[in-house]
Design an enzyme around this catalytic site. Structure first.
Site, short mmCIF file in Angstrom:
data_model
loop_
_atom_site.label_atom_id
_atom_site.label_comp_id
_atom_site.label_asym_id
_atom_site.label_seq_id
_atom_site.Cartn_x
_atom_site.Cartn_y
_atom_site.Cartn_z
N HIS A 62 0.85 -1.14 0.01
CA HIS A 62 0.00 0.07 0.10
C HIS A 62 0.82 1.30 -0.24
O HIS A 62 2.08 1.06 0.19
CB HIS A 62 -1.04 -0.08 1.18
CG HIS A 62 -0.33 0.15 2.51
ND1 HIS A 62 0.53 -0.77 3.09
CD2 HIS A 62 -0.41 1.07 3.50
CE1 HIS A 62 0.95 -0.38 4.12
NE2 HIS A 62 0.25 0.61 4.54
N HIS A 64 1.13 3.91 2.13
CA HIS A 64 1.72 4.90 3.15
C HIS A 64 3.10 4.85 3.09
O HIS A 64 3.76 3.75 2.58
CB HIS A 64 1.17 4.36 4.36
CG HIS A 64 -0.30 4.63 4.60
ND1 HIS A 64 -0.90 3.63 5.30
CD2 HIS A 64 -0.95 5.64 4.44
CE1 HIS A 64 -2.08 4.23 5.63
NE2 HIS A 64 -2.10 5.36 5.13
N ASP A 66 5.75 4.72 4.62
CA ASP A 66 6.57 3.63 5.42
C ASP A 66 6.74 2.39 4.74
O ASP A 66 7.70 1.32 5.01
CB ASP A 66 6.27 3.56 6.86
CG ASP A 66 4.98 2.96 7.00
OD1 ASP A 66 4.03 3.30 6.30
OD2 ASP A 66 4.79 2.51 7.94
N HIS A 67 5.93 2.16 3.69
CA HIS A 67 6.07 1.08 2.93
C HIS A 67 6.62 1.18 1.47
O HIS A 67 6.69 0.00 0.81
CB HIS A 67 4.74 0.26 2.72
CG HIS A 67 4.07 -0.32 4.13
ND1 HIS A 67 4.17 -1.57 4.50
CD2 HIS A 67 3.72 0.48 5.31
CE1 HIS A 67 3.71 -1.98 5.85
NE2 HIS A 67 3.54 -0.75 6.29
N HIS A 142 -7.43 -2.07 5.69
CA HIS A 142 -6.43 -0.86 6.20
C HIS A 142 -7.31 0.44 5.77
O HIS A 142 -8.07 0.45 5.16
CB HIS A 142 -5.16 -1.07 5.59
CG HIS A 142 -4.02 -0.21 6.29
ND1 HIS A 142 -4.04 0.04 7.74
CD2 HIS A 142 -3.13 0.60 5.98
CE1 HIS A 142 -3.12 0.79 8.09
NE2 HIS A 142 -2.51 1.18 6.96
N ASP A 212 -0.51 -3.79 6.01
CA ASP A 212 -0.81 -3.43 7.14
C ASP A 212 -2.53 -3.91 7.27
O ASP A 212 -3.08 -3.69 6.23
CB ASP A 212 -0.91 -1.94 7.58
CG ASP A 212 0.74 -1.57 7.61
OD1 ASP A 212 1.42 -2.23 7.49
OD2 ASP A 212 0.77 -0.13 7.73
N HIS A 270 6.17 -4.65 12.35
CA HIS A 270 5.57 -3.39 12.33
C HIS A 270 5.33 -2.81 13.52
O HIS A 270 4.14 -2.06 13.78
CB HIS A 270 4.35 -3.43 11.24
CG HIS A 270 3.92 -2.31 10.59
ND1 HIS A 270 2.95 -1.53 11.07
CD2 HIS A 270 4.35 -1.76 9.49
CE1 HIS A 270 2.76 -0.38 10.41
NE2 HIS A 270 3.42 -0.65 9.50
#
Lengths: 311, 311
Positions: A62, A64, A66-67, A142, A212, A270
């Site tokens: 996805h 976001h 941090d990914h 998510h 997530d 995570h």
């Protein structure tokens, strides 16, 4: 046949306490797949001596930051290192636009082709098939479009018992025996019985990556009996409400999914940046599912039993 | 008054040999400014204990990934750390679009306002003025729109000699003396002569940041006499042709600019990943300009002479 994962990042959101944002390498039979690509992933790969250009497939769960924020740098470095092979990049709608815009503004023309594969994140379907493996999506619950990935080995062949084979059998017959077919003479009589000269195939192993997501029971039938489950566990029980509100899971919820799906092992990760010490995650997960473990960066975790290379 | 830079990244293009992509902190009178923001800048700031939310101004020289790919993660972490103060973000056309697209796709709403300041990179002009400092752009000669930044202290006040001051002078008179004005009585007679109770002002110091650029003589009048010049030096003489083709400089070219602009000190950086050892950079630069030094990460370099806090 090698089948393992290497953790490159175990933290959520930001870098904290030496823990990086999410990224993992899946190694299947020496083919490397990258799942998610937080900031600094290329630095982590250098640290753990993983050559960037051995990767041909990247899966982004996805969008976001941090990914995926390490992705553009990784793609640039692949180019600088002389990559020519096409790269297959799987991600939700928007990823191609983000990448394309940035390369356009920086006037960058890569020496290799990126084949963008836009993912539907609402259903589970197969997105990749190799000779030995399939990859399918796992819809996650998510805040934005997000899916996990299920890596499954294809059914394997029976294993030849070299000692029991008649001398001089041609390869075509060996392959038949491995498929479970007997060898017959011209008159149709069985000359070599597959069952007598082979062992059953090794089990086909599976790895499910789920990050997530909120606690999500719809995952259970999709990941049933996988050998290894990575399931996000951003919080401990103390912050269960916060987990629900932010569309994340607690370690105990991850363990409930693992237990109900009867997986082999659960790997947690995570972690929220509020935790310096992670022991509570493992403790709370093990109350529900004994075979729960913390992920830690640089660690390589085998999927299923270790088997001989040639199997 | 503190005026220094801290090097967070010294390499070009990719992370290599422990060297990160470009980023620097300028500290002027305890106000922190970030120049460029390569991948991993927030990790470097954590390593060197620089609090993200002390930064209110970020300057991006150009939109090659190694100068800005850490930005989105940094902005996100500022948000997660509870930032409320507005952030002023200076960069070439395209930066706002890149940032906005990514926050839109990730459905991120920051708790603080980003004030985008789009830069013209073809001319030198003032982009920021504080009580004590101005910042202006420096047009650079790179493959895409790119500018450097010149930080200049404003003219300072004369320094009071406390021992020589008559007792009980009100602040309004002290301020006049610092401006070089004499104190007079009601009849217009000089009571206290500024020259007799003050020292001349400290010199106003300057810092010029020049990355990325080819050898560019138009810089010389703009940066003349600055105390500290950071000038990119991607290559050694051996690769001078490659420097020209890729719109970069050699260490010796950086030193020529430093020497002709009569700067105080030269700091080299933005090293190509082909170099493990950097001693040749320093050697070749010093043949032209003796006061040349390598930048190294984590190092803090004062600008001009160290002076007392209260000056």
């Amino acid at each position: 046949m090698v089948f393992d994962i290497t953790i490159l990042g175990s933290n959520s959101a930001s870098f904290a306490f030496g823990r990086h944002q999410t990224a993992q390498i899946v190694n299947h039979n020496h083919h490397l797949f990258l799942i998610d690509c937080g900031e600094g992933t290329q630095i982590q790969m250098l640290r753990y001596r993983i050559r960037l250009n051995r990767i041909n497939h990247i899966f982004i769960s996805h969008l976001h930051g941090d990914h995926y924020l390490g992705l553009l740098g990784l793609l640039s470095t692949m180019h600088l290192q002389g990559r020519r092979n096409p790269l297959f990049l799987y991600g939700p709608p928007g990823l191609a636009e983000i990448i394309t815009l940035q390369f356009q503004i920086s006037d960058t023309r890569l020496n290799y082709h990126i084949d963008f594969k836009e993912l539907e994140t609402e259903r589970s379907y197969q997105i990749l098939e190799t000779d030995t493996l399939t990859v399918q999506t796992l819809p996650l619950d998510h805040r934005i479009a997000c899916c996990g990935f299920l890596f499954k080995e294809k059914p394997k062949k029976r294993r030849l018992l070299r000692d029991k084979l008649p001398h001089g059998l041609p390869p075509v017959h060996l392959n038949a025996l491995k498929r479970g077919e007997d060898v017959k003479d011209e008159a149709g009589n069985v000359v070599v019985r597959s069952e007598e000269v082979t062992l059953p195939p090794r089990p086909s192993r599976g790895y499910a990556y789920c990050s997530d997501t909120r606690y999500n029971e719809r995952l259970i039938p999709l990941i049933r009996n996988v050998d290894l489950l990575y399931h996000e566990s951003t919080f401990t029980n103390e912050y269960a409400e916060r987990a629900a509100v932010t569309y994340h899971s607690t370690a105990q919820q991850a363990a409930e999914i693992a237990q109900r799906a009867e997986v082999g092992r659960l790997i947690l990760g995570h972690y929220s940046s509020r935790y310096r010490d992670l022991t509570t995650f493992e403790q709370e997960a093990r109350e529900v599912f004994a075979n729960s473990f913390l992920s830690s960066e640089g660690a390589t975790i085998p999927i299923g039993e270790l088997t001989n290379e040639s199997d």
